[in-house]
Every structure is written in C-alpha cells, then in structure tokens.
Design an enzyme around this catalytic site. Structure first.
Site, PDB file in Angstrom:
ATOM      1  N   GLY A   1       1.972  -2.403  -0.897  1.00 22.88           N
ATOM      2  CA  GLY A   1       0.355  -2.319  -1.623  1.00 22.88           C
ATOM      3  C   GLY A   1       0.120  -3.285  -2.704  1.00 22.88           C
ATOM      4  O   GLY A   1      -1.100  -3.375  -3.407  1.00 22.88           O
TER       5      GLY A   1
ATOM      6  N   ALA B   1       4.153  -4.701   4.737  1.00 21.69           N
ATOM      7  CA  ALA B   1       4.015  -4.607   3.285  1.00 21.69           C
ATOM      8  C   ALA B   1       3.657  -6.027   2.666  1.00 21.69           C
ATOM      9  O   ALA B   1       4.297  -6.755   2.947  1.00 21.69           O
ATOM     10  CB  ALA B   1       5.235  -3.673   2.829  1.00 21.69           C
ATOM     11  N   GLY B   2       2.790  -5.735   1.759  1.00 22.27           N
ATOM     12  CA  GLY B   2       2.478  -6.817   1.094  1.00 22.27           C
ATOM     13  C   GLY B   2       1.525  -7.845   1.263  1.00 22.27           C
ATOM     14  O   GLY B   2       0.989  -8.710   0.847  1.00 22.27           O
TER      15      GLY B   2
ATOM     16  N   LYS C   1       9.400   4.570  12.525  1.00 25.89           N
ATOM     17  CA  LYS C   1       9.648   3.659  11.430  1.00 25.89           C
ATOM     18  C   LYS C   1      10.337   4.347  10.296  1.00 25.89           C
ATOM     19  O   LYS C   1       9.844   5.481   9.737  1.00 25.89           O
ATOM     20  CB  LYS C   1       8.297   3.198  10.790  1.00 25.89           C
ATOM     21  CG  LYS C   1       8.298   2.178   9.668  1.00 25.89           C
ATOM     22  CD  LYS C   1       6.948   1.945   9.080  1.00 25.89           C
ATOM     23  CE  LYS C   1       7.083   0.935   8.083  1.00 25.89           C
ATOM     24  NZ  LYS C   1       5.946   0.965   7.271  1.00 25.89           N
TER      25      LYS C   1
ATOM     26  N   ASN D   1      -2.052  -2.495   5.902  1.00 27.40           N
ATOM     27  CA  ASN D   1      -2.611  -1.338   5.514  1.00 27.40           C
ATOM     28  C   ASN D   1      -3.602  -1.422   4.326  1.00 27.40           C
ATOM     29  O   ASN D   1      -4.722  -1.221   4.388  1.00 27.40           O
ATOM     30  CB  ASN D   1      -1.587  -0.038   5.419  1.00 27.40           C
ATOM     31  CG  ASN D   1      -1.998   1.317   5.000  1.00 27.40           C
ATOM     32  OD1 ASN D   1      -3.257   1.528   5.104  1.00 27.40           O
ATOM     33  ND2 ASN D   1      -1.333   2.184   4.268  1.00 27.40           N
ATOM     34  N   THR D   2      -2.827  -1.476   3.020  1.00 26.47           N
ATOM     35  CA  THR D   2      -3.785  -1.767   1.923  1.00 26.47           C
ATOM     36  C   THR D   2      -4.797  -2.623   2.152  1.00 26.47           C
ATOM     37  O   THR D   2      -5.826  -2.374   1.417  1.00 26.47           O
ATOM     38  CB  THR D   2      -2.851  -1.819   0.695  1.00 26.47           C
ATOM     39  OG1 THR D   2      -1.684  -0.908   0.554  1.00 26.47           O
ATOM     40  CG2 THR D   2      -3.586  -1.819  -0.599  1.00 26.47           C
TER      41      THR D   2
END
EC number: 2.8.1.10
Length: 258
Positions: free
Chosen positions: A161, A187-188, A100, A209-210
C-alpha cells in the site's frame, strides 16, 4: 515480432495466461471492479477470503466475470495453520486450488512472515493447492518456498500500500537470477512506470491494487498499467541495450575540414 509476443505465456503450475498483469480487488467499490478488470485486460484477480466476510465475498464474486481466474489470498492469517484454514475455506467456496499465501503477524509494517510462509507452502501443497507465497525478497526463503511446493514466488517491491516502487529491486534481481520459478512482483508498485521497470527486469508478472484503487480515474489507470506491463515485457524480450559510458550515435570525425 507479433508471433513472439503471441506465444509468450505466463505459466503458473498447470495454468497458462496471456496477460501478465494481475489485479488486486481489496480496495475497490464493487461497481468499479468489472470496469477495472476490463480496462486492465487482466485474467487473474486476487480476492481476500477472511471468514468474517463470507457474505461480502459472495457479493464480490457477482461482479467478477466468470472467465477471470480467481487468486484467493489468505489475508488475515497470522501463521501457517490459519493460512491453511483460510485456503480450505476458499476451496469450499469454489475458488479453486490457486492460492496466494499471505501470512502477516506484524500490524505496523505489514511485512510478510517468511518463516510461517514457508510452513504454509508445505501444508497447502500437501493438500493439493497451488501456492503462490507473498514474501520479503530473500534468496534463502525463496529457495525454501520453492522446495516446499511453491508454484511461483511473489516478492514485495515495497511495503504493501505504500506506492514506493521497486525499493527491493536488487533483491528481486537475485531471485530472478537464482530461482527457476515465475517471479511475480507484488505490493508497493505505485505507478505504471514502476510496473514497466519491473517487467523490463524480467519478472513474470506484476500485481497492483492500491495504485489503481486510489486513482482519480480507476478504469483509465488500470488501462495505463496494462499498457506499461505489456511495454516492459516487450522491452525485456527485445533485449535492452547495456548501460555504459557515453557513445556517439553518429561519427564525430571526417565531417569538418580545415
């Protein structure tokens, strides 16, 4: 119905996966990584490969089951050349050719540098890597990344994040319309409902992830995301009803008489 879902594979280059949920590993304690993977039913997990953390990387690998495909990223790279060096390191560590590409030179908003990412795609593809570029959803940049050898495109939904959800929804839809590669939202994404919405659009996969790492119950949240991704994919394959003006679901005439 079951056969349709069973035969629905995520294809990235020469690789095939049953799961369309990709798990990030950047914010977990090592003890929780394995349980999160199991509950997410993920087959791909991302992995940061900064040179300063090689000892830590070895520890992380000890907690990831051997049947999981690693997707190392070039986190920390500020330009294409640094991304290439990190990718080479990942291959030396035995993490394979899937990579990635993350090139971020902006320390405030953490937005990917599309220009350097295009260059990185070309450099990595020439060295036999299978690049998956993380990018700001832009049609021209996505076309250039495709032409440079990208195996999939990974547009951000919102700043990394932030948990803000599909802020870039309209631009991601353009990529879905115009780019003949897997589109993986990265992301997001902050909640299972947002992941489900992305999958209903027709994206190939979602990376989270977050939103999981910061949940009170990480394993349960991983499971919730897995279910949401599956539900969104099934809804897309089933064919969503079109949005329109009000329509009666039952006849409004002929049932009352004077």
């Amino acid at each position: 119905m079951q056969e349709k879902l069973k035969n629905d594979k995520l294809k990235i280059g020469k690789y095939e996966f049953d799961s369309r949920f990709i798990l990030g590993s950047g914010k977990y304690s090592l003890e929780l990584i394995k349980s999160a993977i199991e509950e997410a039913k993920a087959q791909i997990i991302t992995l940061a490969l900064r040179r300063a953390n090689t000892g830590e990387i070895a520890n992380i690998l000890d907690y990831i089951p051997k049947n999981i495909t690693l997707l190392p990223n070039t986190s920390g790279a500020r330009n294409a050349e640094e991304a290439l060096r990190i990718a080479r390191l990942s291959r030396e560590l035995g993490c394979g050719e899937l990579i990635k590409i993350e090139v971020i030179s902006d320390s405030r908003y953490l937005l990917p540098d599309n220009y350097e990412t295009i260059k990185a795609c070309e450099l990595l593809a020439k060295e036999g890597f299978t690049p998956l570029p993380y990018m700001h959803a832009d049609l021209y940049a996505a076309r250039a990344m495709r032409d440079a050898g990208a195996a999939a495109i990974m547009p951000l939904a919102a700043p990394i994040g932030s948990n803000k959800g599909l802020c870039a929804k309209e631009f991601i839809q353009i990529l879905l319309n115009e780019i003949d590669l897997p589109i993986i939202v990265d992301a997001g994404i902050g909640s299972p409902s947002q992941a489900c919405e992305a999958m209903q659009m027709g994206v190939s996969a979602v990376m989270v992830n977050t939103a999981i790492a910061e949940a009170k119950d990480i394993a349960l949240m991983a499971r919730a995301f897995s279910l949401a991704v599956n539900a969104g994919r099934a809804a897309f394959l089933a064919g969503l009803a079109s949005v329109s003006e009000a329509k009666a679901s039952s006849p409004l005439t002929g049932f009352l008489r004077d």
